[in-house]
Write a protein that holds these residues in place. Structure first.
Motif, PDB file in Angstrom:
ATOM      1  N   MET A   1       0.751  -1.126   0.123  1.00  0.00           N
ATOM      2  CA  MET A   1       0.058   0.151  -0.035  1.00  0.00           C
ATOM      3  C   MET A   1       0.849   1.080   0.014  1.00  0.00           C
ATOM      4  O   MET A   1       1.883   1.263   0.650  1.00  0.00           O
ATOM      5  CB  MET A   1      -0.727  -0.210   1.006  1.00  0.00           C
ATOM      6  CG  MET A   1      -1.646   1.295   1.415  1.00  0.00           C
ATOM      7  SD  MET A   1      -2.553   1.264   2.925  1.00  0.00           S
ATOM      8  CE  MET A   1      -1.415   1.227   4.195  1.00  0.00           C
ATOM      9  N   LYS A   2       0.473   2.116  -0.711  1.00  0.00           N
ATOM     10  CA  LYS A   2       1.108   3.498  -0.612  1.00  0.00           C
ATOM     11  C   LYS A   2       0.605   4.431   0.229  1.00  0.00           C
ATOM     12  O   LYS A   2      -0.596   4.573   0.295  1.00  0.00           O
ATOM     13  CB  LYS A   2       1.070   3.920  -2.379  1.00  0.00           C
ATOM     14  CG  LYS A   2       1.973   3.406  -3.160  1.00  0.00           C
ATOM     15  CD  LYS A   2       2.040   4.149  -4.475  1.00  0.00           C
ATOM     16  CE  LYS A   2       2.916   3.262  -5.431  1.00  0.00           C
ATOM     17  NZ  LYS A   2       2.738   3.750  -6.822  1.00  0.00           N
ATOM     18  N   ARG A  79      -3.189   6.955   4.398  1.00  0.00           N
ATOM     19  CA  ARG A  79      -3.092   6.190   3.147  1.00  0.00           C
ATOM     20  C   ARG A  79      -3.143   7.214   1.692  1.00  0.00           C
ATOM     21  O   ARG A  79      -3.773   8.048   1.896  1.00  0.00           O
ATOM     22  CB  ARG A  79      -4.398   5.203   2.962  1.00  0.00           C
ATOM     23  CG  ARG A  79      -4.140   4.025   4.051  1.00  0.00           C
ATOM     24  CD  ARG A  79      -5.542   3.259   4.083  1.00  0.00           C
ATOM     25  NE  ARG A  79      -5.326   2.072   4.989  1.00  0.00           N
ATOM     26  CZ  ARG A  79      -5.457   2.004   6.294  1.00  0.00           C
ATOM     27  NH1 ARG A  79      -5.684   3.123   6.966  1.00  0.00           N
ATOM     28  NH2 ARG A  79      -5.215   1.103   6.995  1.00  0.00           N
ATOM     29  N   GLU A  80      -2.606   6.910   0.713  1.00  0.00           N
ATOM     30  CA  GLU A  80      -2.620   7.581  -0.584  1.00  0.00           C
ATOM     31  C   GLU A  80      -3.825   7.891  -1.136  1.00  0.00           C
ATOM     32  O   GLU A  80      -4.354   8.995  -1.360  1.00  0.00           O
ATOM     33  CB  GLU A  80      -1.761   6.946  -1.449  1.00  0.00           C
ATOM     34  CG  GLU A  80      -1.385   7.706  -2.684  1.00  0.00           C
ATOM     35  CD  GLU A  80      -0.603   7.112  -3.782  1.00  0.00           C
ATOM     36  OE1 GLU A  80       0.282   7.952  -4.340  1.00  0.00           O
ATOM     37  OE2 GLU A  80      -0.934   6.151  -4.243  1.00  0.00           O
ATOM     38  N   ASP A  81      -4.703   6.798  -1.110  1.00  0.00           N
ATOM     39  CA  ASP A  81      -6.175   7.202  -1.440  1.00  0.00           C
ATOM     40  C   ASP A  81      -6.925   8.011  -0.735  1.00  0.00           C
ATOM     41  O   ASP A  81      -7.575   9.087  -1.183  1.00  0.00           O
ATOM     42  CB  ASP A  81      -6.902   5.901  -1.722  1.00  0.00           C
ATOM     43  CG  ASP A  81      -6.932   5.061  -0.474  1.00  0.00           C
ATOM     44  OD1 ASP A  81      -6.356   5.085   0.357  1.00  0.00           O
ATOM     45  OD2 ASP A  81      -7.690   4.077  -0.558  1.00  0.00           O
ATOM     46  N   ILE A  82      -6.676   7.902   0.647  1.00  0.00           N
ATOM     47  CA  ILE A  82      -7.343   9.172   1.476  1.00  0.00           C
ATOM     48  C   ILE A  82      -6.850  10.352   1.269  1.00  0.00           C
ATOM     49  O   ILE A  82      -7.552  11.379   1.289  1.00  0.00           O
ATOM     50  CB  ILE A  82      -7.302   8.392   2.861  1.00  0.00           C
ATOM     51  CG1 ILE A  82      -8.279   7.174   3.156  1.00  0.00           C
ATOM     52  CG2 ILE A  82      -7.863   9.596   4.048  1.00  0.00           C
ATOM     53  CD1 ILE A  82      -8.105   6.564   4.384  1.00  0.00           C
ATOM     54  N   HIS A  87      -7.769  15.985  -0.832  1.00  0.00           N
ATOM     55  CA  HIS A  87      -6.961  17.047  -1.216  1.00  0.00           C
ATOM     56  C   HIS A  87      -7.518  17.367  -3.059  1.00  0.00           C
ATOM     57  O   HIS A  87      -6.649  18.213  -3.680  1.00  0.00           O
ATOM     58  CB  HIS A  87      -5.635  17.145  -1.302  1.00  0.00           C
ATOM     59  CG  HIS A  87      -5.012  17.056   0.167  1.00  0.00           C
ATOM     60  ND1 HIS A  87      -4.793  16.026   0.697  1.00  0.00           N
ATOM     61  CD2 HIS A  87      -4.680  18.068   0.840  1.00  0.00           C
ATOM     62  CE1 HIS A  87      -4.641  16.472   2.042  1.00  0.00           C
ATOM     63  NE2 HIS A  87      -4.286  17.694   2.023  1.00  0.00           N
ATOM     64  N   ARG A  88      -8.276  16.630  -3.233  1.00  0.00           N
ATOM     65  CA  ARG A  88      -9.181  17.133  -4.542  1.00  0.00           C
ATOM     66  C   ARG A  88      -9.994  18.439  -4.426  1.00  0.00           C
ATOM     67  O   ARG A  88     -10.733  18.727  -3.304  1.00  0.00           O
ATOM     68  CB  ARG A  88     -10.300  15.786  -4.720  1.00  0.00           C
ATOM     69  CG  ARG A  88      -9.548  15.080  -5.925  1.00  0.00           C
ATOM     70  CD  ARG A  88     -10.686  13.928  -6.377  1.00  0.00           C
ATOM     71  NE  ARG A  88      -9.882  12.699  -6.114  1.00  0.00           N
ATOM     72  CZ  ARG A  88     -10.431  11.512  -5.809  1.00  0.00           C
ATOM     73  NH1 ARG A  88     -11.518  11.607  -5.577  1.00  0.00           N
ATOM     74  NH2 ARG A  88      -9.769  10.607  -5.466  1.00  0.00           N
TER      75      ARG A  88
END
Length: 89
Positions: A1-2, A79-82, A87-88
């Motif tokens: 996981m990134k 987590r990268e997805d969070i 930050h979108r």
């Protein structure tokens, strides 16, 4: 996981070394790193890969938080997805 690690606080010697040493102790690979010092304050963002770590995400977060408290820094891992979703625009 990134994941994304952020570090913010007053600049001092050894911040990068201590954070990177902690990550290495958990077998976490640093994919990218950006850091700067602005008016005496240190900021750093790191993209990391936790796939090689046996530790849970919560254990990593707790260890980074403890290091931050010892060093007078704010150290967080997300987590990268969070992180991306938060930050979108």
């Amino acid at each position: 996981m990134k994941a994304i690690v952020t570090v913010i606080g007053k600049d001092s010697v050894g911040i990068i070394a201590s954070v990177c040493s902690l990550l290495a102790s958990y077998s976490i690979n640093i994919l990218d790193i950006s850091q700067t010092v602005m008016q005496g304050y240190f900021t750093m963002m790191m993209a990391v890969d936790t796939a090689g770590s046996a530790a849970t995400f919560q254990e990593l977060a707790d260890s980074l938080n403890a290091l931050g408290q010892q060093s007078g820094l704010s150290i967080r891992i997300q987590r990268e997805d969070i992180f991306d979703a938060m930050h979108r625009v």
